[in-house]
Design a protein around this motif. Sequence first.
Motif, PDB file in Angstrom:
ATOM      1  N   ILE A 139     -12.548  -0.481  58.468  1.00 25.28           N
ATOM      2  CA  ILE A 139     -11.860   0.794  58.718  1.00 25.28           C
ATOM      3  C   ILE A 139     -12.786   1.755  59.453  1.00 25.28           C
ATOM      4  N   LEU A 140     -14.041   1.828  59.001  1.00 25.30           N
ATOM      5  CA  LEU A 140     -15.003   2.750  59.613  1.00 25.30           C
ATOM      6  C   LEU A 140     -15.189   2.463  61.097  1.00 25.30           C
ATOM      7  N   LEU A 141     -15.224   1.184  61.460  1.00 24.38           N
ATOM      8  CA  LEU A 141     -15.463   0.803  62.853  1.00 24.38           C
ATOM      9  C   LEU A 141     -14.299   1.149  63.770  1.00 24.38           C
ATOM     10  N   GLN A 142     -13.156   1.528  63.197  1.00 24.27           N
ATOM     11  CA  GLN A 142     -12.017   1.953  64.005  1.00 24.27           C
ATOM     12  C   GLN A 142     -12.155   3.409  64.452  1.00 24.27           C
ATOM     13  N   LEU A 143     -13.112   4.126  63.842  1.00 29.04           N
ATOM     14  CA  LEU A 143     -13.271   5.552  64.124  1.00 29.04           C
ATOM     15  C   LEU A 143     -14.226   5.770  65.291  1.00 29.04           C
ATOM     16  N   ASN A 144     -14.364   7.035  65.699  1.00 34.55           N
ATOM     17  CA  ASN A 144     -15.259   7.349  66.806  1.00 34.55           C
ATOM     18  C   ASN A 144     -16.724   7.144  66.400  1.00 34.55           C
ATOM     19  N   HIS A 145     -17.583   7.102  67.402  1.00 36.50           N
ATOM     20  CA  HIS A 145     -19.002   6.791  67.180  1.00 36.50           C
ATOM     21  C   HIS A 145     -19.658   7.786  66.226  1.00 36.50           C
ATOM     22  N   TYR A 146     -19.355   9.054  66.386  1.00 35.70           N
ATOM     23  CA  TYR A 146     -19.927  10.093  65.518  1.00 35.70           C
ATOM     24  C   TYR A 146     -19.557   9.825  64.059  1.00 35.70           C
ATOM     25  N   SER A 147     -18.301   9.467  63.821  1.00 40.15           N
ATOM     26  CA  SER A 147     -17.826   9.210  62.458  1.00 40.15           C
ATOM     27  C   SER A 147     -18.473   7.954  61.875  1.00 40.15           C
ATOM     28  N   CYS A 148     -18.698   6.959  62.707  1.00 36.81           N
ATOM     29  CA  CYS A 148     -19.359   5.740  62.232  1.00 36.81           C
ATOM     30  C   CYS A 148     -20.757   6.054  61.706  1.00 36.81           C
ATOM     31  N   ILE A 149     -21.501   6.857  62.446  1.00 38.70           N
ATOM     32  CA  ILE A 149     -22.847   7.231  62.015  1.00 38.70           C
ATOM     33  C   ILE A 149     -22.786   8.079  60.745  1.00 38.70           C
ATOM     34  N   LEU A 150     -21.850   9.026  60.714  1.00 37.61           N
ATOM     35  CA  LEU A 150     -21.703   9.897  59.553  1.00 37.61           C
ATOM     36  C   LEU A 150     -21.308   9.090  58.317  1.00 37.61           C
ATOM     37  N   GLY A 151     -20.394   8.151  58.492  1.00 33.99           N
ATOM     38  CA  GLY A 151     -19.973   7.319  57.372  1.00 33.99           C
ATOM     39  C   GLY A 151     -21.087   6.427  56.866  1.00 33.99           C
ATOM     40  N   ALA A 152     -21.829   5.824  57.786  1.00 34.75           N
ATOM     41  CA  ALA A 152     -22.937   4.954  57.394  1.00 34.75           C
ATOM     42  C   ALA A 152     -24.028   5.738  56.666  1.00 34.75           C
ATOM     43  N   SER A 153     -24.182   7.015  57.008  1.00 31.29           N
ATOM     44  CA  SER A 153     -25.230   7.824  56.389  1.00 31.29           C
ATOM     45  C   SER A 153     -24.945   8.119  54.925  1.00 31.29           C
ATOM     46  N   SER A 154     -23.724   7.871  54.480  1.00 25.65           N
ATOM     47  CA  SER A 154     -23.390   8.106  53.071  1.00 25.65           C
ATOM     48  C   SER A 154     -23.826   6.959  52.169  1.00 25.65           C
ATOM     49  N   LEU A 155     -24.256   5.849  52.767  1.00 27.35           N
ATOM     50  CA  LEU A 155     -24.563   4.664  51.959  1.00 27.35           C
ATOM     51  C   LEU A 155     -25.705   4.906  50.974  1.00 27.35           C
ATOM     52  N   LEU A 156     -26.674   5.716  51.356  1.00 27.36           N
ATOM     53  CA  LEU A 156     -27.774   6.017  50.436  1.00 27.36           C
ATOM     54  C   LEU A 156     -27.247   6.674  49.169  1.00 27.36           C
ATOM     55  N   LEU A 157     -26.341   7.623  49.334  1.00 27.04           N
ATOM     56  CA  LEU A 157     -25.724   8.272  48.179  1.00 27.04           C
ATOM     57  C   LEU A 157     -24.906   7.275  47.364  1.00 27.04           C
ATOM     58  N   VAL A 158     -24.121   6.463  48.048  1.00 22.51           N
ATOM     59  CA  VAL A 158     -23.225   5.518  47.372  1.00 22.51           C
ATOM     60  C   VAL A 158     -24.004   4.526  46.519  1.00 22.51           C
ATOM     61  N   PHE A 159     -25.077   3.971  47.060  1.00 26.52           N
ATOM     62  CA  PHE A 159     -25.810   2.934  46.347  1.00 26.52           C
ATOM     63  C   PHE A 159     -26.738   3.491  45.278  1.00 26.52           C
ATOM     64  N   SER A 160     -27.171   4.735  45.427  1.00 29.40           N
ATOM     65  CA  SER A 160     -28.090   5.305  44.438  1.00 29.40           C
ATOM     66  C   SER A 160     -27.370   6.009  43.298  1.00 29.40           C
ATOM     67  N   TYR A 161     -26.107   6.401  43.511  1.00 30.70           N
ATOM     68  CA  TYR A 161     -25.403   7.138  42.463  1.00 30.70           C
ATOM     69  C   TYR A 161     -25.372   6.429  41.104  1.00 30.70           C
ATOM     70  N   PRO A 162     -25.071   5.115  41.042  1.00 32.43           N
ATOM     71  CA  PRO A 162     -24.986   4.469  39.729  1.00 32.43           C
ATOM     72  C   PRO A 162     -26.260   4.564  38.880  1.00 32.43           C
ATOM     73  N   LEU A 163     -27.394   4.844  39.509  1.00 32.75           N
ATOM     74  CA  LEU A 163     -28.658   4.933  38.777  1.00 32.75           C
ATOM     75  C   LEU A 163     -28.940   6.336  38.243  1.00 32.75           C
ATOM     76  N   MET A 164     -28.165   7.317  38.679  1.00 36.33           N
ATOM     77  CA  MET A 164     -28.509   8.710  38.399  1.00 36.33           C
ATOM     78  C   MET A 164     -28.485   9.058  36.912  1.00 36.33           C
ATOM     79  N   LYS A 165     -27.608   8.423  36.140  1.00 29.10           N
ATOM     80  CA  LYS A 165     -27.522   8.759  34.713  1.00 29.10           C
ATOM     81  C   LYS A 165     -28.797   8.389  33.966  1.00 29.10           C
TER      82      LYS A 165
END
Length: 216
Positions: A35-61
Amino acid sequence: MQVERTKLRPVASGILSPFQGLCFLGFQLLLGLGILLQLNHYSCILGASSLLLVFSYPLMKRFTFWPQAYLGLTFNWGALLGWAAVKGSLDPAIVLPLYISGVFWTLVYDTIYAHQDKEDDLKVGVKSTALRFGDSTEEWITGFGIASISSLALCGYNAGIGWPYYAFLTAASGQLAWQIWTVDLSSRADCNRKFVSNKWFGAIIFSGILFGRISS
């Protein structure tokens, strides 16, 4: 398996093996990437930049009493991505108040949600805002609610949305106040009921944006 509310979930209950769970996660990630790759280039970079938050969140507790704030930063990234997908860039005057309002909203509903697990969290040794705030929870989430509504008002003003938006925002404020002032934090059932009621808060805000934009 040590948390009452989640012990019947597929992996915790043994219905799915950890490997099967990872396979399902992989499928979801690939679907999201498609789905992300269907968006514009700016959105692809912005979406990919959220991965750090996504993968680290489960450890926060394990590390902080504020995992709900980290969830807010993670979960509301979609506000930035949605704007970028349509506009091809970000307008900070509009998207930052929207993002901030979402973070504060998350702190309200997920703190209420976390009160379901506070006894189990103490046993397991993990942290949450429910444990951090304790008997002061109502005061804290009232402040978060005010901050969320204020940020939504600023966002609407900066976006030039018409007057119906503010009428719906007033109604949404009432819904959020009802949650905060009537929730029984000692009752798992009531905490879950108030958490689920946030679908109506979201629907009211969405309706306000829709009708506000039509009238502007």
